[in-house]
Design an enzyme around this catalytic site. Structure first.
Site, PDB file in Angstrom:
ATOM      1  N   GLN A 103       0.847  -1.202   0.000  1.00 39.65           N
ATOM      2  CA  GLN A 103       0.000   0.000   0.000  1.00 39.65           C
ATOM      3  C   GLN A 103       0.878   1.248   0.000  1.00 39.65           C
ATOM      4  O   GLN A 103       0.373   2.362  -0.089  1.00 39.65           O
ATOM      5  CB  GLN A 103      -0.901   0.007   1.241  1.00 39.65           C
ATOM      6  CG  GLN A 103      -1.813  -1.198   1.336  1.00 39.65           C
ATOM      7  CD  GLN A 103      -2.493  -1.267   2.689  1.00 39.65           C
ATOM      8  OE1 GLN A 103      -3.600  -0.715   2.877  1.00 39.65           O
ATOM      9  NE2 GLN A 103      -1.868  -1.918   3.639  1.00 39.65           N
ATOM     10  N   ASN A 104       2.181   1.036   0.162  1.00 42.11           N
ATOM     11  CA  ASN A 104       3.102   2.160   0.297  1.00 42.11           C
ATOM     12  C   ASN A 104       3.437   2.751  -1.065  1.00 42.11           C
ATOM     13  O   ASN A 104       3.529   2.042  -2.063  1.00 42.11           O
ATOM     14  CB  ASN A 104       4.383   1.711   1.002  1.00 42.11           C
ATOM     15  CG  ASN A 104       4.098   1.201   2.406  1.00 42.11           C
ATOM     16  OD1 ASN A 104       3.036   1.497   2.966  1.00 42.11           O
ATOM     17  ND2 ASN A 104       4.994   0.391   2.950  1.00 42.11           N
ATOM     18  N   ASP A 106       6.148   4.911  -1.305  1.00 39.80           N
ATOM     19  CA  ASP A 106       7.475   5.511  -1.129  1.00 39.80           C
ATOM     20  C   ASP A 106       8.574   4.856  -1.961  1.00 39.80           C
ATOM     21  O   ASP A 106       9.699   5.359  -2.004  1.00 39.80           O
ATOM     22  CB  ASP A 106       7.859   5.482   0.371  1.00 39.80           C
ATOM     23  CG  ASP A 106       7.832   4.067   0.971  1.00 39.80           C
ATOM     24  OD1 ASP A 106       7.416   3.932   2.136  1.00 39.80           O
ATOM     25  OD2 ASP A 106       8.201   3.108   0.271  1.00 39.80           O
ATOM     26  N   HIS A 121      -1.443   1.348  -4.342  1.00 36.47           N
ATOM     27  CA  HIS A 121      -1.837   2.752  -4.180  1.00 36.47           C
ATOM     28  C   HIS A 121      -0.950   3.700  -4.977  1.00 36.47           C
ATOM     29  O   HIS A 121      -0.959   4.906  -4.719  1.00 36.47           O
ATOM     30  CB  HIS A 121      -1.828   3.138  -2.690  1.00 36.47           C
ATOM     31  CG  HIS A 121      -2.865   2.409  -1.910  1.00 36.47           C
ATOM     32  ND1 HIS A 121      -2.933   2.435  -0.532  1.00 36.47           N
ATOM     33  CD2 HIS A 121      -3.887   1.619  -2.300  1.00 36.47           C
ATOM     34  CE1 HIS A 121      -3.961   1.701  -0.111  1.00 36.47           C
ATOM     35  NE2 HIS A 121      -4.544   1.185  -1.173  1.00 36.47           N
TER      36      HIS A 121
HETATM   37  N1  APR Z   1       6.629  -2.069  12.316  1.00 33.98           N
HETATM   38  C1  APR Z   1       5.439  -2.627  11.984  1.00 33.98           C
HETATM   39  N2  APR Z   1       4.257  -1.969  12.045  1.00 33.98           N
HETATM   40  C2  APR Z   1       4.295  -0.694  12.489  1.00 33.98           C
HETATM   41  C3  APR Z   1       5.495  -0.047  12.864  1.00 33.98           C
HETATM   42  C4  APR Z   1       6.691  -0.792  12.755  1.00 33.98           C
HETATM   43  N3  APR Z   1       7.881  -0.251  13.097  1.00 33.98           N
HETATM   44  N4  APR Z   1       5.184   1.233  13.259  1.00 33.98           N
HETATM   45  C5  APR Z   1       3.837   1.360  13.134  1.00 33.98           C
HETATM   46  N5  APR Z   1       3.311   0.201  12.685  1.00 33.98           N
HETATM   47  C6  APR Z   1       1.909  -0.107  12.377  1.00 33.98           C
HETATM   48  C7  APR Z   1       0.904   0.690  13.140  1.00 33.98           C
HETATM   49  O1  APR Z   1       0.583   0.028  14.372  1.00 33.98           O
HETATM   50  C8  APR Z   1      -0.285   0.671  12.176  1.00 33.98           C
HETATM   51  O2  APR Z   1      -1.118  -0.450  12.425  1.00 33.98           O
HETATM   52  O3  APR Z   1       1.731   0.245  11.035  1.00 33.98           O
HETATM   53  C9  APR Z   1       0.362   0.521  10.808  1.00 33.98           C
HETATM   54  C10 APR Z   1       0.265   1.770   9.960  1.00 33.98           C
HETATM   55  O4  APR Z   1      -1.089   1.990   9.705  1.00 33.98           O
HETATM   56  P1  APR Z   1      -1.541   3.204   8.760  1.00 33.98           P
HETATM   57  O5  APR Z   1      -0.828   4.440   9.169  1.00 33.98           O
HETATM   58  O6  APR Z   1      -3.033   3.175   8.742  1.00 33.98           O
HETATM   59  O7  APR Z   1      -0.953   2.814   7.341  1.00 33.98           O
HETATM   60  P2  APR Z   1      -1.535   1.773   6.321  1.00 33.98           P
HETATM   61  O8  APR Z   1      -2.108   0.571   6.995  1.00 33.98           O
HETATM   62  O9  APR Z   1      -0.470   1.543   5.318  1.00 33.98           O
HETATM   63  O10 APR Z   1      -2.716   2.604   5.629  1.00 33.98           O
HETATM   64  C11 APR Z   1      -3.313   2.008   4.503  1.00 33.98           C
HETATM   65  O11 APR Z   1      -4.564   3.954   3.993  1.00 33.98           O
HETATM   66  O12 APR Z   1      -4.290   6.046   4.448  1.00 33.98           O
HETATM   67  C12 APR Z   1      -4.383   5.214   3.392  1.00 33.98           C
HETATM   68  O13 APR Z   1      -3.415   5.130   1.265  1.00 33.98           O
HETATM   69  C13 APR Z   1      -3.111   5.193   2.612  1.00 33.98           C
HETATM   70  O14 APR Z   1      -1.764   3.290   1.979  1.00 33.98           O
HETATM   71  C14 APR Z   1      -2.434   3.902   3.065  1.00 33.98           C
HETATM   72  C15 APR Z   1      -3.622   3.060   3.486  1.00 33.98           C
END
Ligand code: APR
Length: 253
Positions: A103-104, A106, A121
């Site tokens: 989903q990243n 970067d 994404h």
């Molecule tokens: N290692 C593993 N997981 C981690 C770490 C780490 N060091 N640090 C944080 N996390 C976890 C958090 O607990 C959280 O559950 O990573 C998750 C990040 O969640 P989000 O910020 O919601 O990111 P993501 O799941 O990728 O969001 C999905 O939503 O906002 C949209 O398009 C955007 O691609 C994104 C999608």
């Protein structure tokens, strides 16, 4: 992380025939890139990302949205893949079949050396015409933000999926197929809040895959996962890969 790795996890890592991995922003957290729902920092601290990442926000204030993505692109370029990214490269090298669904936006997985990647994404490095949706390779950096397409004059936008927009259909179809056929599925660093990506681990589970979650926090996936590691991806993944294959590719630069 003090938890020892259950023998069954090591066996699944070693014997899996079709491995699928879904990553979210948590995988890049240890590269210094804030997760999507973590508080924004600095000058962006007073903006809610979900209010910037929409077509409406872009039309309302193209310059603000363009500048936010330019800022995120600069941060991504200055970041480096972390041990989690490199451990996934090693896992890919050992797996008979491997697909990384991310989903990243970067680009760190590709920079770390992952090959089989589905970017659900989009990617910060890709730019496209706002109206026609076609990618552009270059544009005149004449200081106008956002820039316009030199051929059609359309506003240019990041080639990423905004809230309310459809995901790239080919990548999504492939992701569903990979989840359905996987016998080992890892969900790493995702809050599992955003569909349709969040349904992929469930699809894999229903198809009989062994599901592993790696996240410091509990998510809605935790209850269906066969094994949850409450730890950072940059710590847990290298341990898993080392115990299964005896190695993990260290950062190469
Ligand atoms: N290692 C593993 N997981 C981690 C770490 C780490 N060091 N640090 C944080 N996390 C976890 C958090 O607990 C959280 O559950 O990573 C998750 C990040 O969640 P989000 O910020 O919601 O990111 P993501 O799941 O990728 O969001 C999905 O939503 O906002 C949209 O398009 C955007 O691609 C994104 C999608």
């Amino acid at each position: 992380m003090t938890k020892t790795i259950p023998a069954e996890v090591v066996e699944h890592l070693r014997n899996a025939v079709r491995v699928a991995v879904l990553t979210g922003a948590g995988v890049s957290a240890e590269s210094g890139l804030p997760t999507f729902r973590q508080a924004q920092t600095g000058l962006w601290s007073h903006y809610d990302p979900t209010e910037l990442a929409t077509p409406e926000a872009f039309l309302r204030n193209p310059r603000l949205v363009w500048d936010w993505y330019a800022y995120r692109r600069r941060m991504a370029r200055e970041a480096h893949p972390n041990p989690a990214h490199y451990a996934l490269v090693t896992l890919e090298q050992h797996a008979a079949n491997f697909t990384l669904i991310t989903q990243n936006i970067d680009g760190l997985h590709r920079r770390a050396g992952s090959q089989s990647i589905l970017e659900l994404h989009g990617n910060l490095e890709r730019i496209r015409r706002f109206d026609s949706g076609t990618d552009v390779e270059t544009w005149d950096d004449d200081g106008q933000t956002p820039p316009r397409c030199p051929q059609t004059g359309e506003l240019l936008r990041p080639s990423v999926v905004w809230f309310g927009e459809a995901l790239p259909q080919q990548e999504l179809r492939m992701a569903y197929s990979v989840a359905e056929q996987s016998d080992l599925f890892l969900a790493v660093g995702t809050s599992a809040l955003v569909q349709p990506a969040a349904s992929l681990p469930l699809i894999a589970k229903r198809a009989g895959a062994y599901v592993i979650e790696i996240n410091p926090e509990e998510t809605s996936l935790s209850v269906i996962a066969d094994c949850c590691f409450r730890g950072k991806a940059g710590v847990v993944l290298p341990i898993l890969v080392r115990q299964a294959f005896g190695e993990t590719e260290e950062a190469v630069g």
